[in-house]
Design a protein around this motif. Sequence first.
Motif, short mmCIF file in Angstrom:
data_model
loop_
_atom_site.label_atom_id
_atom_site.label_comp_id
_atom_site.label_asym_id
_atom_site.label_seq_id
_atom_site.Cartn_x
_atom_site.Cartn_y
_atom_site.Cartn_z
N GLY A 97 -25.61 -23.11 36.21
CA GLY A 97 -24.40 -22.68 36.86
C GLY A 97 -24.09 -23.55 38.07
O GLY A 97 -24.73 -24.59 38.32
N GLU A 98 -23.13 -23.10 38.88
CA GLU A 98 -22.71 -23.89 40.05
C GLU A 98 -22.80 -23.10 41.35
O GLU A 98 -22.45 -23.62 42.41
CB GLU A 98 -21.27 -24.36 39.85
N LYS A 99 -23.25 -21.86 41.32
CA LYS A 99 -23.29 -21.03 42.51
C LYS A 99 -24.64 -21.04 43.22
O LYS A 99 -24.74 -20.61 44.36
CB LYS A 99 -22.94 -19.58 42.14
N GLY A 100 -25.65 -21.54 42.56
CA GLY A 100 -26.98 -21.52 43.16
C GLY A 100 -27.22 -22.70 44.09
O GLY A 100 -26.45 -23.67 44.12
N ASP A 101 -28.31 -22.64 44.86
CA ASP A 101 -28.63 -23.70 45.81
C ASP A 101 -29.80 -24.56 45.32
O ASP A 101 -30.43 -25.26 46.11
CB ASP A 101 -28.98 -23.11 47.17
N TRP A 102 -30.12 -24.54 44.07
CA TRP A 102 -31.20 -25.33 43.51
C TRP A 102 -30.70 -26.72 43.11
O TRP A 102 -29.50 -26.92 42.86
CB TRP A 102 -31.81 -24.64 42.29
N PRO A 103 -31.59 -27.69 43.00
CA PRO A 103 -31.17 -29.05 42.64
C PRO A 103 -30.56 -29.08 41.24
O PRO A 103 -31.07 -28.44 40.31
CB PRO A 103 -32.47 -29.86 42.69
N THR A 110 -25.98 -28.46 31.50
CA THR A 110 -26.58 -27.37 32.29
C THR A 110 -25.77 -27.03 33.54
O THR A 110 -26.14 -26.11 34.27
CB THR A 110 -28.00 -27.79 32.74
N TRP A 111 -24.68 -27.70 33.77
CA TRP A 111 -23.97 -27.53 35.04
C TRP A 111 -23.20 -26.21 35.12
O TRP A 111 -23.29 -25.48 36.11
CB TRP A 111 -23.01 -28.70 35.25
N LEU A 112 -22.35 -25.95 34.13
CA LEU A 112 -21.44 -24.80 34.17
C LEU A 112 -21.72 -23.85 33.01
O LEU A 112 -22.15 -24.29 31.93
CB LEU A 112 -19.98 -25.28 34.09
N ILE A 113 -21.45 -22.58 33.24
CA ILE A 113 -21.69 -21.59 32.19
C ILE A 113 -20.71 -21.78 31.02
O ILE A 113 -21.06 -21.50 29.87
CB ILE A 113 -21.62 -20.15 32.74
N ASN A 114 -19.50 -22.25 31.30
CA ASN A 114 -18.53 -22.49 30.22
C ASN A 114 -18.99 -23.63 29.32
O ASN A 114 -18.90 -23.55 28.09
CB ASN A 114 -17.15 -22.81 30.80
N ILE A 115 -19.49 -24.69 29.95
CA ILE A 115 -20.02 -25.82 29.16
C ILE A 115 -21.23 -25.34 28.34
O ILE A 115 -21.40 -25.72 27.18
CB ILE A 115 -20.40 -26.99 30.09
N GLY A 116 -22.07 -24.52 28.98
CA GLY A 116 -23.22 -23.99 28.27
C GLY A 116 -22.83 -23.18 27.05
O GLY A 116 -23.48 -23.26 26.00
N LEU A 117 -21.76 -22.37 27.16
CA LEU A 117 -21.31 -21.56 26.02
C LEU A 117 -20.81 -22.45 24.89
O LEU A 117 -21.09 -22.18 23.71
CB LEU A 117 -20.21 -20.60 26.48
N SER A 126 -28.46 -18.54 19.46
CA SER A 126 -28.28 -17.09 19.48
C SER A 126 -27.53 -16.61 20.71
O SER A 126 -26.87 -15.56 20.67
CB SER A 126 -29.64 -16.39 19.42
N GLY A 127 -27.64 -17.33 21.82
CA GLY A 127 -26.96 -16.87 23.01
C GLY A 127 -27.20 -17.77 24.21
O GLY A 127 -27.79 -18.85 24.11
N LEU A 128 -26.78 -17.24 25.37
CA LEU A 128 -26.81 -17.98 26.62
C LEU A 128 -27.50 -17.14 27.68
O LEU A 128 -27.34 -15.92 27.72
CB LEU A 128 -25.37 -18.31 27.06
N ALA A 129 -28.26 -17.81 28.54
CA ALA A 129 -28.87 -17.15 29.70
C ALA A 129 -28.26 -17.77 30.95
O ALA A 129 -28.51 -18.95 31.26
CB ALA A 129 -30.38 -17.31 29.69
N ALA A 130 -27.45 -16.99 31.67
CA ALA A 130 -26.69 -17.50 32.80
C ALA A 130 -27.18 -16.88 34.10
O ALA A 130 -27.72 -15.77 34.11
CB ALA A 130 -25.20 -17.20 32.60
N PRO A 131 -26.99 -17.58 35.25
CA PRO A 131 -27.40 -17.03 36.55
C PRO A 131 -26.49 -15.87 36.98
O PRO A 131 -25.33 -15.78 36.58
CB PRO A 131 -27.28 -18.23 37.50
N VAL A 132 -27.04 -14.98 37.82
CA VAL A 132 -26.34 -13.77 38.23
C VAL A 132 -25.05 -14.09 38.97
O VAL A 132 -23.98 -13.52 38.69
CB VAL A 132 -27.27 -12.91 39.11
N LEU A 133 -25.11 -14.99 39.96
CA LEU A 133 -23.97 -15.24 40.83
C LEU A 133 -22.76 -15.75 40.05
O LEU A 133 -21.62 -15.39 40.36
CB LEU A 133 -24.36 -16.23 41.92
N ASP A 134 -22.98 -16.58 39.06
CA ASP A 134 -21.86 -17.10 38.27
C ASP A 134 -21.19 -16.00 37.44
O ASP A 134 -19.98 -16.03 37.24
CB ASP A 134 -22.36 -18.22 37.36
#
Length: 325
Positions: A97-103, A110-117, A126-134
């Motif tokens: 995602g893009e909301k976290g503070d990790w490198p 791996t950048w955006l949840i839309n790209i990941g989908l 089977s699916g996607l595992a996305a960060p909470v903040l996004d």
Amino acid sequence: MMKKQFRFLFPTLEELFETLNSHLGFNVEIKYAMEYRHGGSEQNHYFERNEYIDCILQCLINHAGKRVIILSTFDPDCVSMLRLKQTLFPVLFLTQGEKGDWPQFLDVRTWLINIGLYFVITEHLSGLAAPVLDILSNKEFVKQVKDNGKLLFIWGDEASDKEVSKCLLELRIDSLIFDHVAELKDEHSTTENLFISEECEELEVLNNFRQKQLELQHRQLLQELERLKTAREKTNSPILSPTNQISKTPTNFGQDQLSIIDTNSKHFILPTYFDEKSWYILFGFMTFIIAYIFSRCITLQDVDNDPIYQRARLYSMQKQHRKVT
């Protein structure tokens, strides 16, 4: 409860499968060194992907048993290989995602949840595992994932907050991934535990199978008893015509016996039960019948040809001749 203690501080995946409850599911996140967007790598030396993935899959296939197993990883190439190499376990793609503070990783997938989908749909995952903040900042994304028929798992420390987890569950996500899950186990009691429901479903199927077996055995037993009863009735009770009557008639054998009288032919049918005297009388009667049959069938010509009869006749003639002389 564990059946035995682990041999080392960090047990192997095989030891976990052999030690923990056979219905306890696993979310196996496969770690693989990835390059960062701003240079560098998580690790300088790492395994070749094919050998690495094959080793993990072999352990899962040989030792996982009937457990619920979910595979996930951040590395897009590893997730594609997991999907192509097997079809037993569902595969999820982890995104930053893009909301976290990790490198941020170098791979754009791996950048955006839309790209990941989009990547999940393309690779038939089977699916996607996305960060909470996004997800909290874009709640409509949950509906987008569901419309494409994919699973949505949420990960992050923020999910351990009671209000946040309640909000996410109301969005109808499929799973939450965070630390200290036991602290919230009673907060959302209406949510069905996947692993407990799997065990209950297996027990229910087994009980239904056993119940059907018992019912089948019961029906077979009743049919066998009915068959034996019918055979016994046919053996003990002669078949009667409409003109026959069953009567209880006294006999000369000292007791009443069941007999059948034909009203048309007036023939007496033998009783169905015989005592000792009856057998003697029946034996004498049958002997008389056999003698009568032989007397009717054997002619004088047959007697004349019998050597025994000829010797007896000659002996009789000699005896008579001696008396005369």
